[in-house]
Design a protein around this motif. Sequence first.
Motif, PDB file in Angstrom:
ATOM      1  N   UNK A   9       0.987  -1.251  -0.023  1.00  0.00           N
ATOM      2  CA  UNK A   9       0.043  -0.118  -0.104  1.00  0.00           C
ATOM      3  C   UNK A   9       0.700   1.085  -0.219  1.00  0.00           C
ATOM      4  N   UNK A  10       0.223   2.567  -0.407  1.00  0.00           N
ATOM      5  CA  UNK A  10       1.097   3.594  -0.309  1.00  0.00           C
ATOM      6  C   UNK A  10       0.618   4.582   0.549  1.00  0.00           C
ATOM      7  N   UNK A  11       1.371   4.971   1.380  1.00  0.00           N
ATOM      8  CA  UNK A  11       1.122   5.888   2.567  1.00  0.00           C
ATOM      9  C   UNK A  11       1.868   7.334   2.072  1.00  0.00           C
ATOM     10  N   UNK A  12       0.936   8.030   1.422  1.00  0.00           N
ATOM     11  CA  UNK A  12       1.512   9.466   0.743  1.00  0.00           C
ATOM     12  C   UNK A  12       2.562   8.836  -0.585  1.00  0.00           C
ATOM     13  N   UNK A  13       3.801   9.258  -0.334  1.00  0.00           N
ATOM     14  CA  UNK A  13       4.796   8.704  -1.562  1.00  0.00           C
ATOM     15  C   UNK A  13       5.574   7.496  -0.915  1.00  0.00           C
ATOM     16  N   UNK A  14       5.162   7.049   0.065  1.00  0.00           N
ATOM     17  CA  UNK A  14       6.014   5.892   0.774  1.00  0.00           C
ATOM     18  C   UNK A  14       5.498   4.487   0.638  1.00  0.00           C
ATOM     19  N   UNK A  15       5.929   3.376  -0.170  1.00  0.00           N
ATOM     20  CA  UNK A  15       5.127   2.174  -0.191  1.00  0.00           C
ATOM     21  C   UNK A  15       5.695   1.029   1.123  1.00  0.00           C
ATOM     22  N   UNK A  16       4.456   0.561   1.690  1.00  0.00           N
ATOM     23  CA  UNK A  16       4.640  -0.168   2.674  1.00  0.00           C
ATOM     24  C   UNK A  16       4.112  -1.608   2.172  1.00  0.00           C
ATOM     25  N   UNK A  17       4.546  -2.582   3.010  1.00  0.00           N
ATOM     26  CA  UNK A  17       4.037  -3.973   2.771  1.00  0.00           C
ATOM     27  C   UNK A  17       4.843  -4.555   1.453  1.00  0.00           C
ATOM     28  N   UNK A  50      13.449   9.021  10.044  1.00  0.00           N
ATOM     29  CA  UNK A  50      11.912   8.797   9.951  1.00  0.00           C
ATOM     30  C   UNK A  50      11.317   8.958   8.774  1.00  0.00           C
ATOM     31  N   UNK A  51      10.651   8.174   8.422  1.00  0.00           N
ATOM     32  CA  UNK A  51       9.892   7.871   7.133  1.00  0.00           C
ATOM     33  C   UNK A  51       8.251   8.264   6.891  1.00  0.00           C
ATOM     34  N   UNK A  75       7.546  14.039   4.973  1.00  0.00           N
ATOM     35  CA  UNK A  75       7.334  12.591   5.014  1.00  0.00           C
ATOM     36  C   UNK A  75       5.631  12.485   5.143  1.00  0.00           C
ATOM     37  N   UNK A  76       5.172  11.395   4.966  1.00  0.00           N
ATOM     38  CA  UNK A  76       3.606  11.241   4.979  1.00  0.00           C
ATOM     39  C   UNK A  76       3.206  11.220   6.618  1.00  0.00           C
ATOM     40  N   UNK A  77       1.962  11.859   6.748  1.00  0.00           N
ATOM     41  CA  UNK A  77       1.445  12.009   8.028  1.00  0.00           C
ATOM     42  C   UNK A  77       0.353  11.163   8.343  1.00  0.00           C
ATOM     43  N   UNK A  78       0.260  10.496   9.393  1.00  0.00           N
ATOM     44  CA  UNK A  78      -0.847   9.567   9.878  1.00  0.00           C
ATOM     45  C   UNK A  78      -1.747  10.007  11.091  1.00  0.00           C
ATOM     46  N   UNK A  79      -3.040   9.996  10.895  1.00  0.00           N
ATOM     47  CA  UNK A  79      -3.932  10.876  12.123  1.00  0.00           C
ATOM     48  C   UNK A  79      -4.419   9.486  12.840  1.00  0.00           C
ATOM     49  N   UNK A  98      -2.596   8.835   5.850  1.00  0.00           N
ATOM     50  CA  UNK A  98      -3.298   7.579   6.326  1.00  0.00           C
ATOM     51  C   UNK A  98      -3.792   7.762   7.730  1.00  0.00           C
ATOM     52  N   UNK A  99      -4.786   6.876   8.039  1.00  0.00           N
ATOM     53  CA  UNK A  99      -5.964   7.087   9.190  1.00  0.00           C
ATOM     54  C   UNK A  99      -5.765   5.885  10.057  1.00  0.00           C
TER      55      UNK A  99
END
Length: 156
Positions: A9-17, A50-51, A75-79, A98-99
Amino acid sequence: MERNQTRKIMVGNVAIGGQNKVVIQSMCNTKTKEVENTVKQILELEQAGCEIIRVACLDMEDAKAILKIKEQIHIPIVADIHFDYRIALEAIKAGVDKVRINPGNIGSKDRIKMVVDACKQKNIPIRIGVNARLSRKRFIRKIWWKTNSKSHGRKC
């Protein structure tokens, strides 16, 4: 080392998983609505590698601050949302990447669906987090009620 197969999945411009590298994530310990302090901490965390950053959104002010924070970080921000689906909707509107919600304390299925639908519309991933202490309390109440409801005639 063998990795579990997960979906990317993409969190902003960062791919995870998937087969992506492990990403360094952290959480601010500032009040999110205190934009200057929060941005300062995030920039320090960025310098440390931190990413992805997570912030607590306890009220509408916190959620609205995401827009101002995003303008100043890289960097992407998660609420991290607790107890009020409207805060999640405001964070989504402010451009969160991301939420994180706990469906057990967000409210009814309709409220959860509103958050999910808003995230789908903007292609925002959701992390489902469960607070074990809260779950255990509910479990204990449910058991108590089942064992005592006939004799006491009341619900927990």
